[in-house]
Motif scaffolding. Sequence first.
Motif, mmCIF file in Angstrom:
data_model
loop_
_atom_site.group_PDB
_atom_site.id
_atom_site.type_symbol
_atom_site.label_atom_id
_atom_site.label_comp_id
_atom_site.label_asym_id
_atom_site.label_seq_id
_atom_site.Cartn_x
_atom_site.Cartn_y
_atom_site.Cartn_z
ATOM 1 N N ASP A 111 -3.744 2.316 2.926
ATOM 2 C CA ASP A 111 -3.912 1.926 1.527
ATOM 3 C C ASP A 111 -4.233 0.430 1.533
ATOM 4 O O ASP A 111 -3.347 -0.415 1.574
ATOM 5 N N GLN B 109 0.531 4.214 2.386
ATOM 6 C CA GLN B 109 1.165 2.914 2.141
ATOM 7 C C GLN B 109 2.055 2.498 3.301
ATOM 8 O O GLN B 109 2.121 1.319 3.657
ATOM 9 N N PHE C 63 -2.641 -1.954 -1.061
ATOM 10 C CA PHE C 63 -1.202 -2.095 -0.835
ATOM 11 C C PHE C 63 -0.950 -3.060 0.325
ATOM 12 O O PHE C 63 -0.105 -3.955 0.243
#
Length: 555
Positions: free
Chosen positions: A356, A440, A359
Amino acid sequence: MKIEKPFAVIEDKYILLDKKAVFSLDLYNMDKDYFLVLDVYPINKPSHPTRHPGWFRFDTDEKNNLSFNIKFINKKILLESADDLTVTESWISQTACENDIFPLSIRIVIRKKINNEIAFETSIICYKNDNDYIEHKKYFELPQSIINEYIPTQLIIPKQLKVCIILKNFYDNDAIGYFVWEMYSLLKTQGIEANIYTVNCDDKFRAFANHVTDLLMDKELSIDDTILVYNYSIKDDYLDDIMHLPYKKIVYFHGITNPEALRVFDAELAEECKIGLDELYKINTFDFIMVNSKHTRAVYLDSLKRYNENLADISEEATDEELEFIGEKVDIDVKKIKVIPPVLTSQKLWDNVQSDGQFGKSLSAMGDILLFVGRMFPHKKIEDILSVFHELLKINPNAVLALVGGMHNSYQKYLKYKIDQLDETEKERILFLQQVSRNQLKSAYQASKVFITLSEDEGFCVPVLEAMRFHIPIIAKKISTSAADELLNKAGKLVVDNNFISIAEEINKLMKNDDYRNKIIEYQDKRLLDFYDEKLSVKFMDALLGVYYKNENIN
């Protein structure tokens, strides 16, 4: 198989709202002392009452073979008995939104009338249509392209082999649950029929897993061609039933958390761990015993000392030859105890997880990330990590502490109390990330400068291995009740006491001195070679097939 408590067997794996939205239950050991509740929740982010479509109580009397129909009409969920069984009590939300609540989990709960105690619980998943089921299945069924079609085991894989994987709790973002999912995926890609059986299960997995009572009631499995792989890590009410099944049996012992480390915050969980340890000797009856580390093997052998006074103290470092010599003195076949780390497909899985990016960028922009990953329970000693971070900020004000993982409720209150004692600037640099996706999590590893665990009880410690794979220098505690230092094996950096100032200085050195940091990573990378997916997958498959063929010479 005789089961004492009431239970239900579901005939359907899942149901579709737009087709035959009917499911059937066979109830066993039900009498007038119990009642049935069907409780409906969405799989995604269930909460009460805003995301709770409703619940329905039925007093079953003498009827034990029941069918129910689920309907969604005018933003309301309705569950009706096809056997004219009366709903004796219910609560129905008037504002359920179809696009928000599906897929649904219909939780089947048997309760005792006298005190409302839950005697049994399982669930069935309801999808809107086939497309929703297929989309959900993609999250569970691993594409075969990720794993090599076959692994190079020397033994022939019999077409008729069936493997039943059993675990008490099948939860997402849990090391044991993830290992079981790896095992299931590996077996499926080898052409082996595999099924998962569990007691407690995340709704997102329930459509692909069976309740353990389904296995106990199954009369169709072949005694010669079925292997049970039972994952043991805590008290299990079904252990004795599983032990007496007539099939070949392997147990994978993951270790059990020291009850005293949990008792202050969760007396009930501590008691379950205590009973799990007290009953650990029972797994000696299985045909083969896998353990995740030498440390866990020692825990298992120590448990046998209470039942055989001839068993001498055994070191975690004992060789197989030393164990065989000890085993000749007592009724223990040490040849059937093998250390097989819980690593089967994880590297390939991580390779196929997309980061991600946003993130990761957000984390990196905050400063030098000190990362912890794992369930935040009392034995993990998060309060010690907070103390280390307090000292680290004195010498590196750019540091950030990221704590990733689910948290135990009572322990969370204790940590909140500890954090409330800090000043605001320090609080702002502590991140609690309890609900993160694997995308993430991968980004968190990639963005971090140092990984830390000061846990005092670990059977294996998967996050240490993951940190090695993402080339992050590791700080871990060297203590006899944890396998973290065994996993590192002279790589990483080990601490032996709670000198928080010294630990903080070491972390800062790893963050700021690139040459030093790279040297530590180099040692870790060499150690990582011992946990190569294919190598351990072959070891696991050879052990599994060795039990099938009753071959005692499998390494």
